[in-house]
Design a protein around this motif. Structure first.
Motif, PDB file in Angstrom:
ATOM      1  N   LYS A 248      21.071  30.896  -0.131  1.00 33.38           N
ATOM      2  CA  LYS A 248      22.072  31.417   0.782  1.00 33.38           C
ATOM      3  C   LYS A 248      22.124  30.511   2.005  1.00 33.38           C
ATOM      4  N   THR A 249      23.299  30.014   2.325  1.00 35.45           N
ATOM      5  CA  THR A 249      23.461  29.174   3.507  1.00 35.45           C
ATOM      6  C   THR A 249      24.480  29.809   4.429  1.00 35.45           C
ATOM      7  N   GLU A 250      24.266  29.588   5.687  1.00 35.86           N
ATOM      8  CA  GLU A 250      25.193  30.119   6.676  1.00 35.86           C
ATOM      9  C   GLU A 250      25.542  29.002   7.635  1.00 35.86           C
ATOM     10  N   ILE A 251      26.803  28.777   7.819  1.00 35.40           N
ATOM     11  CA  ILE A 251      27.266  27.725   8.712  1.00 35.40           C
ATOM     12  C   ILE A 251      27.870  28.399   9.936  1.00 35.40           C
ATOM     13  N   SER A 252      27.315  28.047  11.063  1.00 37.40           N
ATOM     14  CA  SER A 252      27.860  28.594  12.300  1.00 37.40           C
ATOM     15  C   SER A 252      28.136  27.440  13.247  1.00 37.40           C
ATOM     16  N   SER A 253      29.202  27.537  13.955  1.00 36.49           N
ATOM     17  CA  SER A 253      29.553  26.478  14.898  1.00 36.49           C
ATOM     18  C   SER A 253      29.470  27.033  16.307  1.00 36.49           C
ATOM     19  N   ARG A 254      28.983  26.174  17.197  1.00 37.67           N
ATOM     20  CA  ARG A 254      28.882  26.555  18.597  1.00 37.67           C
ATOM     21  C   ARG A 254      30.029  25.919  19.361  1.00 37.67           C
ATOM     22  N   ASN A 255      30.230  26.392  20.529  1.00 38.22           N
ATOM     23  CA  ASN A 255      31.217  25.788  21.407  1.00 38.22           C
ATOM     24  C   ASN A 255      30.598  24.506  21.959  1.00 38.22           C
ATOM     25  N   LYS A 256      31.105  23.367  21.557  1.00 41.10           N
ATOM     26  CA  LYS A 256      30.497  22.091  21.898  1.00 41.10           C
ATOM     27  C   LYS A 256      31.220  21.379  23.032  1.00 41.10           C
ATOM     28  N   VAL A 257      32.006  22.067  23.798  1.00 41.60           N
ATOM     29  CA  VAL A 257      32.730  21.443  24.903  1.00 41.60           C
ATOM     30  C   VAL A 257      31.741  20.919  25.935  1.00 41.60           C
ATOM     31  N   ASP A 258      30.706  21.684  26.248  1.00 37.29           N
ATOM     32  CA  ASP A 258      29.710  21.252  27.219  1.00 37.29           C
ATOM     33  C   ASP A 258      28.945  20.039  26.720  1.00 37.29           C
TER      34      ASP A 258
ATOM     35  N   ILE B 173      28.669  16.097  28.446  1.00 38.84           N
ATOM     36  CA  ILE B 173      27.391  15.440  28.730  1.00 38.84           C
ATOM     37  C   ILE B 173      27.351  14.080  28.027  1.00 38.84           C
ATOM     38  N   LYS B 174      27.784  14.033  26.822  1.00 37.93           N
ATOM     39  CA  LYS B 174      27.782  12.777  26.084  1.00 37.93           C
ATOM     40  C   LYS B 174      28.720  11.760  26.725  1.00 37.93           C
ATOM     41  N   GLU B 175      29.837  12.219  27.240  1.00 42.16           N
ATOM     42  CA  GLU B 175      30.778  11.298  27.890  1.00 42.16           C
ATOM     43  C   GLU B 175      30.167  10.694  29.142  1.00 42.16           C
ATOM     44  N   THR B 176      29.456  11.486  29.915  1.00 39.29           N
ATOM     45  CA  THR B 176      28.826  10.947  31.125  1.00 39.29           C
ATOM     46  C   THR B 176      27.702   9.991  30.759  1.00 39.29           C
ATOM     47  N   GLU B 177      26.937  10.330  29.722  1.00 42.78           N
ATOM     48  CA  GLU B 177      25.884   9.418  29.265  1.00 42.78           C
ATOM     49  C   GLU B 177      26.496   8.113  28.778  1.00 42.78           C
ATOM     50  N   PHE B 178      27.608   8.214  28.061  1.00 46.28           N
ATOM     51  CA  PHE B 178      28.291   7.033  27.562  1.00 46.28           C
ATOM     52  C   PHE B 178      28.771   6.167  28.717  1.00 46.28           C
ATOM     53  N   TYR B 179      29.309   6.783  29.744  1.00 43.27           N
ATOM     54  CA  TYR B 179      29.797   6.043  30.909  1.00 43.27           C
ATOM     55  C   TYR B 179      28.647   5.280  31.576  1.00 43.27           C
ATOM     56  N   HIS B 180      27.504   5.944  31.763  1.00 42.76           N
ATOM     57  CA  HIS B 180      26.367   5.297  32.416  1.00 42.76           C
ATOM     58  C   HIS B 180      25.791   4.167  31.552  1.00 42.76           C
ATOM     59  N   LEU B 181      25.718   4.394  30.249  1.00 41.23           N
ATOM     60  CA  LEU B 181      25.227   3.339  29.357  1.00 41.23           C
ATOM     61  C   LEU B 181      26.165   2.143  29.355  1.00 41.23           C
ATOM     62  N   LYS B 182      27.459   2.412  29.354  1.00 43.61           N
ATOM     63  CA  LYS B 182      28.451   1.335  29.379  1.00 43.61           C
ATOM     64  C   LYS B 182      28.330   0.529  30.664  1.00 43.61           C
ATOM     65  N   LYS B 183      28.183   1.222  31.786  1.00 45.02           N
ATOM     66  CA  LYS B 183      28.047   0.551  33.068  1.00 45.02           C
ATOM     67  C   LYS B 183      26.772  -0.294  33.112  1.00 45.02           C
TER      68      LYS B 183
END
Length: 56
Positions: free
Chosen positions: A11-21, A25-35
């Motif tokens: 039995k498997t259950e797939i649940s998705s979370r709200n990943k907007v947050d 965070i990943k975008e800010t990390e990406f910006y700092h790594l790029k810089k």
């Protein structure tokens, strides 16, 4: 002749979370790594051009 029936139920259950947050965070990390990467590249280019300018 005996017959043996084995059954396996997975039995498997797939649940998705709200990943907007998480995305923000990943975008800010990406910006700092790029810089950081751009600054490192500029520093390396500046060092190489200093060394190569005297070899003419």
């Amino acid at each position: 002749m005996p017959i043996e029936i084995r059954e396996l139920i997975i039995k498997t259950e797939i649940s998705s979370r709200n990943k907007v947050d998480d995305v923000s965070i990943k975008e800010t990390e990406f910006y700092h790594l790029k810089k950081q990467l751009l600054e490192e590249c500029k520093r390396m280019i500046a060092e190489r051009t200093k060394k190569n300018s005297y070899k003419r």
